[in-house]
Structure formats: structure tokens, C-alpha cells
Design a protein around this motif. Structure first.
Motif, mmCIF file in Angstrom:
data_model
loop_
_atom_site.group_PDB
_atom_site.id
_atom_site.type_symbol
_atom_site.label_atom_id
_atom_site.label_comp_id
_atom_site.label_asym_id
_atom_site.label_seq_id
_atom_site.Cartn_x
_atom_site.Cartn_y
_atom_site.Cartn_z
ATOM 1 N N LEU A 155 0.847 -1.185 0.000
ATOM 2 C CA LEU A 155 0.000 0.000 0.000
ATOM 3 C C LEU A 155 0.888 1.243 0.000
ATOM 4 C CD1 LEU A 155 -3.071 0.624 0.230
ATOM 5 C CD2 LEU A 155 -2.742 0.765 2.685
ATOM 6 N N PRO A 156 0.699 2.152 -0.949
ATOM 7 C CA PRO A 156 1.476 3.390 -0.927
ATOM 8 C C PRO A 156 0.816 4.444 -0.043
ATOM 9 C CG PRO A 156 0.188 3.273 -2.933
ATOM 10 C CD PRO A 156 -0.072 1.994 -2.176
ATOM 11 N N ARG A 193 3.876 9.838 7.055
ATOM 12 C CA ARG A 193 3.275 9.098 5.945
ATOM 13 C C ARG A 193 4.344 8.203 5.323
ATOM 14 N NH1 ARG A 193 2.596 12.992 2.803
ATOM 15 N NH2 ARG A 193 3.972 12.327 1.161
ATOM 16 N N ALA A 194 4.094 6.903 5.357
ATOM 17 C CA ALA A 194 5.034 5.951 4.761
ATOM 18 C C ALA A 194 4.873 5.966 3.246
ATOM 19 C CB ALA A 194 4.774 4.551 5.303
ATOM 20 N N ASP A 195 5.992 6.053 2.521
ATOM 21 C CA ASP A 195 5.925 6.020 1.061
ATOM 22 C C ASP A 195 5.323 4.704 0.588
ATOM 23 O OD1 ASP A 195 7.080 8.537 0.866
ATOM 24 O OD2 ASP A 195 9.107 7.749 0.624
ATOM 25 N N LEU A 196 5.793 3.610 1.145
ATOM 26 C CA LEU A 196 5.231 2.283 0.875
ATOM 27 C C LEU A 196 5.231 1.498 2.166
ATOM 28 C CD1 LEU A 196 6.844 0.870 -2.415
ATOM 29 C CD2 LEU A 196 4.447 1.354 -2.010
ATOM 30 N N ILE A 197 4.179 0.747 2.380
ATOM 31 C CA ILE A 197 4.113 -0.168 3.514
ATOM 32 C C ILE A 197 3.606 -1.494 2.978
ATOM 33 C CG2 ILE A 197 1.801 0.583 4.206
ATOM 34 C CD1 ILE A 197 2.777 0.220 7.165
ATOM 35 N N SER A 198 4.147 -2.574 3.525
ATOM 36 C CA SER A 198 3.716 -3.880 3.049
ATOM 37 C C SER A 198 3.562 -4.833 4.215
ATOM 38 C CB SER A 198 4.712 -4.454 2.031
ATOM 39 O OG SER A 198 5.871 -4.923 2.676
ATOM 40 N N ILE A 201 8.345 -1.092 5.910
ATOM 41 C CA ILE A 201 8.161 0.269 5.387
ATOM 42 C C ILE A 201 9.327 0.580 4.463
ATOM 43 C CG2 ILE A 201 8.219 2.741 5.974
ATOM 44 C CD1 ILE A 201 6.493 2.138 8.379
ATOM 45 N N VAL A 202 9.000 1.227 3.340
ATOM 46 C CA VAL A 202 10.005 1.646 2.376
ATOM 47 C C VAL A 202 9.938 3.157 2.237
ATOM 48 C CG1 VAL A 202 10.793 1.493 -0.017
ATOM 49 C CG2 VAL A 202 9.789 -0.526 1.103
ATOM 50 N N GLU A 203 11.074 3.792 2.449
ATOM 51 C CA GLU A 203 11.212 5.235 2.253
ATOM 52 C C GLU A 203 11.917 5.442 0.913
ATOM 53 O OE1 GLU A 203 11.137 9.401 3.354
ATOM 54 O OE2 GLU A 203 9.899 7.645 3.731
ATOM 55 N N ILE A 204 11.263 6.147 -0.007
ATOM 56 C CA ILE A 204 11.790 6.352 -1.356
ATOM 57 C C ILE A 204 12.578 7.662 -1.402
ATOM 58 C CG2 ILE A 204 11.180 6.758 -3.781
ATOM 59 C CD1 ILE A 204 8.699 4.949 -3.234
ATOM 60 N N ALA A 243 -5.328 -0.457 10.170
ATOM 61 C CA ALA A 243 -5.258 0.763 9.354
ATOM 62 C C ALA A 243 -4.963 0.405 7.899
ATOM 63 C CB ALA A 243 -4.183 1.703 9.898
ATOM 64 N N PHE A 244 -4.073 -0.550 7.686
ATOM 65 C CA PHE A 244 -3.728 -1.011 6.341
ATOM 66 C C PHE A 244 -4.973 -1.572 5.647
ATOM 67 C CE2 PHE A 244 -2.231 -3.955 3.190
ATOM 68 C CZ PHE A 244 -1.000 -3.503 2.765
ATOM 69 N N ALA A 245 -5.676 -2.449 6.322
ATOM 70 C CA ALA A 245 -6.860 -3.095 5.737
ATOM 71 C C ALA A 245 -7.958 -2.081 5.432
ATOM 72 C CB ALA A 245 -7.381 -4.180 6.668
ATOM 73 N N ARG A 246 -8.249 -1.206 6.365
ATOM 74 C CA ARG A 246 -9.305 -0.218 6.155
ATOM 75 C C ARG A 246 -8.957 0.729 5.003
ATOM 76 N NH1 ARG A 246 -13.239 0.667 9.403
ATOM 77 N NH2 ARG A 246 -13.219 2.915 9.104
ATOM 78 N N THR A 247 -7.718 1.191 4.961
ATOM 79 C CA THR A 247 -7.295 2.108 3.906
ATOM 80 C C THR A 247 -7.340 1.424 2.545
ATOM 81 O OG1 THR A 247 -5.922 3.328 5.477
ATOM 82 C CG2 THR A 247 -5.429 3.619 3.125
ATOM 83 N N ALA A 248 -6.838 0.192 2.482
ATOM 84 C CA ALA A 248 -6.852 -0.541 1.204
ATOM 85 C C ALA A 248 -8.279 -0.757 0.720
ATOM 86 C CB ALA A 248 -6.127 -1.878 1.352
#
Length: 176
Positions: free
Chosen positions: A40-41, A50-55, A64-67, A139-144
Motif C-alpha cells: 500500500l502506498p 506518511r510511509a511512502d510504501l508499507i507492506s 516500510i520503504v522510504e523512497i 489501518a492497512f486493511a481499512r485504507t486498502a
């Protein structure tokens, strides 16, 4: 601020990311899909960052990935240590024109060309507390789910709702 808007051509883009950052993101997303992560971006965390990418990995790990797309981008942004409180593993992702030695050794490192990405360095594990994991997963599930619904509405409104999105929404394309 949500990254979705039901008033644009593409409700999944918020316009804050550069074209180069979006290319890096796309390559990392493809790598993570191959690793069977749910990705999820742009997820806002409890800290307000705000995480750039979270998985979420198949084992339930949260990454978490910071771009970063330039040396200057890395130097001016010192919020990245805060992300450790919200993940099991923290990575940086970049492209070939950024010198890799600027990225801290205590984080994983991904190199993306926009079509694929390679893990150059594994991220060390630092396990989340169970309550934090539960909160992030919810939060991930609800946002997705909310983003999927808005994307479906936009596609339907634009007459673009094809069989692929119908299969995804129906759950018939989900992998076991």
C-alpha cells in the motif's frame, strides 16, 4: 489528508510524488508482489508521518520503504528514523543515479529501475509490539478497502470497469 480524490481522472494518485519517485515505487511494488506482500502506498501512520510504501509479508511482517530520488532528497529528510516505530523492517529505495553509500547500513536497501527492483541489502528485524502490529494491520486493511471502493467507483463512472476489476472486487482473482 487522504491520497484519494473522487474528483480526478485517477483517484489513486495525489500528485505529491515526482515521476521519478513513482517509477521507483512501481519497481518496488512489483518486487514485493513477487515476494507475495500486500503493498500500500502513502499510508499515514499513528505518528502523523506518511510511509511512502508499507507492506505486509505472508508471515505478517510489516515493512516500510522510504523512497529517495536524490542526494538532496535524502539529506533534507531526517524523519526516517521515526518509521522504525511502525515496522518490523525498514528499507530505503532509490534508482541507479543516486549513490548507494549515502544510505545508512542499519536499513535495508532496494534499487529500482521502474520495472523491477532488487534487494541489495536486507533490513534488520526489529519486531513490533503486538498492539502496534494490530493497529497498523487494521489501518492497512481499512485504507486498502476504502481505496479499492473509490477506484471502483471512479472506473465505473468513467465506463472503464472491466472484468479484471470485477474479479478483484468479487475475490475471484485472490491467490490462496
Amino acid at each position: 489528508m487522504t491520497i484519494l480524490s473522487i474528483h480526478g481522472d485517477n483517484p489513486l494518485c495525489d500528485g505529491r510524488q515526482s515521476e521519478r519517485a513513482l517509477k521507483v515505487r512501481r519497481g518496488v511494488q512489483r518486487l514485493f508482489m513477487e515476494l507475495r506482500h500486500a503493498v500500500l502506498p502513502e499510508l499515514t501512520l499513528a505518528s502523523g508521518r506518511r510511509a511512502d510504501l508499507i507492506s505486509i509479508s505472508p508471515k505478517g511482517e510489516i515493512w516500510i520503504v522510504e523512497i529517495k530520488t536524490s542526494i538532496e532528497d535524502f539529506r533534507v529528510d531526517r524523519k526516517w528514523p521515526d518509521y522504525r516505530l511502525h515496522c518490523d523492517r525498514l528499507f530505503f529505495a532509490t534508482h541507479a543515479q543516486v549513490p548507494l553509500e549515502i544510505f545508512p547500513e542499519e536499513c535495508g536497501l532496494l534499487l529500482s529501475d521502474g520495472y523491477e527492483a532488487h534487494m541489495l541489502r536486507e533490513a534488520p528485524e526489529h519486531r513490533l509490539a503486538p498492539a502496534t502490529r494490530k493497529s497498523l494491520t487494521q489501518a492497512f486493511a481499512r485504507t486498502a478497502a476504502q481505496r479499492l471502493m473509490v477506484a471502483e467507483w471512479a472506473a465505473e463512472r468513467n465506463g472503464e470497469l472491466g472484468q479484471s476489476i470485477r474479479d478483484i472486487v468479487a475475490g475471484t482473482r485472490d491467490e490462496p
